[in-house]
Design a protein around this motif. Structure first.
Motif, mmCIF file in Angstrom:
data_model
loop_
_atom_site.group_PDB
_atom_site.id
_atom_site.type_symbol
_atom_site.label_atom_id
_atom_site.label_comp_id
_atom_site.label_asym_id
_atom_site.label_seq_id
_atom_site.Cartn_x
_atom_site.Cartn_y
_atom_site.Cartn_z
ATOM 1 N N ASP A 151 -34.080 25.300 -88.290
ATOM 2 C CA ASP A 151 -34.506 25.154 -86.962
ATOM 3 C C ASP A 151 -34.562 26.257 -86.319
ATOM 4 O O ASP A 151 -33.554 27.098 -86.281
ATOM 5 N N GLN A 160 -36.390 29.711 -73.615
ATOM 6 C CA GLN A 160 -37.124 28.193 -73.739
ATOM 7 C C GLN A 160 -38.205 28.294 -74.209
ATOM 8 O O GLN A 160 -39.310 28.802 -74.061
ATOM 9 N N LYS A 162 -41.832 26.454 -75.475
ATOM 10 C CA LYS A 162 -42.738 25.694 -74.590
ATOM 11 C C LYS A 162 -43.365 24.609 -75.582
ATOM 12 O O LYS A 162 -44.247 23.730 -75.189
ATOM 13 N N VAL A 163 -43.005 24.685 -76.890
ATOM 14 C CA VAL A 163 -43.552 23.951 -78.039
ATOM 15 C C VAL A 163 -42.422 23.282 -78.643
ATOM 16 O O VAL A 163 -41.339 23.835 -78.817
ATOM 17 N N ALA A 164 -42.511 22.036 -78.816
ATOM 18 C CA ALA A 164 -41.397 21.190 -79.370
ATOM 19 C C ALA A 164 -41.364 21.293 -80.810
ATOM 20 O O ALA A 164 -42.350 21.660 -81.505
ATOM 21 N N GLY A 165 -40.140 21.253 -81.579
ATOM 22 C CA GLY A 165 -39.998 21.372 -82.858
ATOM 23 C C GLY A 165 -40.215 22.483 -83.753
ATOM 24 O O GLY A 165 -40.462 22.614 -84.750
#
Length: 177
Positions: A151, A160, A162-165
C-alpha cells in the motif's frame, strides 16, 4: 555528462528543492516524471535528507552538470536473503533536463557505486504502480517487476493522495555475486 558525488549536509536544502520540483507541483509538469496529478504536498524535506546524509548505511548520490546539482537519488544498504543489496529511491532529475539520459546515467552510477562499496548483488526500488511510463523506463534499464505490491504510505504531514487506492510495485535487478 554528469559528475557524481555523495551529498553533504550543506547540499540538503538544494536537494530538497530539486526533488520536490521533480515530483510535485507546477514545476514538475515540465518533465515526464511528475506526480502532480496523483499527489499533493511535498516528497521530502531538508531534515529528511539530512538524516540520510548523516547515516552510515545510506547516502544521496548527486549528479552535477556545469557545477549545478541537477539529479540525485537515495541509496540505502539492505540485506535480502542474506545478500547485500541496495534500495534506490527519490530518483530525481531537474524537470527541464529530463529525457536527456541523465536519469539512466544516475542509476548506472548508483549501481556501480553500491556494487563496489557494498558488494551489492542486486538492486530494488518501489514505484507507484499506476506510473506505467516510469516502470517502463526502469524495465529498459533491466529492472523487472517482482509481482510484489505494498500500500502507498500514509503521511498526511507531507503528502495527500488525489487518487484512491494507490500502491507501490517492487522492481528488482540482480547482478550476481
Amino acid at each position: 555528462m554528469l559528475n557524481f558525488f555523495k551529498a553533504e549536509l550543506s547540499d540538503c536544502e538544494h536537494l530538497s528543492q530539486l526533488i520536490n520540483s521533480a515530483y510535485r507541483g507546477e514545476p514538475s509538469r515540465q518533465g515526464w516524471t511528475t506526480e502532480a496529478d496523483i499527489l499533493d504536498g511535498v516528497r521530502t524535506t531538508t531534515a529528511d535528507l539530512a538524516k540520510i546524509v548523516q547515516s552510515t548505511d545510506q547516502f544521496i548520490l548527486m549528479g552535477e552538470l556545469n557545477q549545478e546539482i541537477v539529479a540525485c537519488m537515495h541509496c540505502q544498504r539492505q540485506t535480502l536473503s542474506g545478500h547485500p543489496t541496495a534500495h534506490f529511491g527519490m530518483i530525481a532529475v531537474k524537470p527541464t533536463l529530463q529525457n536527456k539520459g541523465h536519469g539512466k546515467d544516475l542509476v548506472a552510477a548508483a549501481e556501480a557505486m553500491t556494487k563496489r562499496q557494498w558488494r551489492a548483488v542486486g538492486f530494488y526500488m518501489v514505484v507507484i504502480s499506476i506510473r506505467t511510463e516510469v516502470i517502463e523506463f526502469y524495465e529498459r534499464l533491466e529492472y523487472e517487476r517482482t509481482g510484489e505490491f505494498v500500500d502507498f504510505p500514509i503521511n498526511p504531514d507531507k503528502w495527500q493522495p488525489k487518487v484512491a487506492g494507490l500502491n507501490l510495485q517492487y522492481l528488482a535487478k540482480l547482478v550476481g555475486k
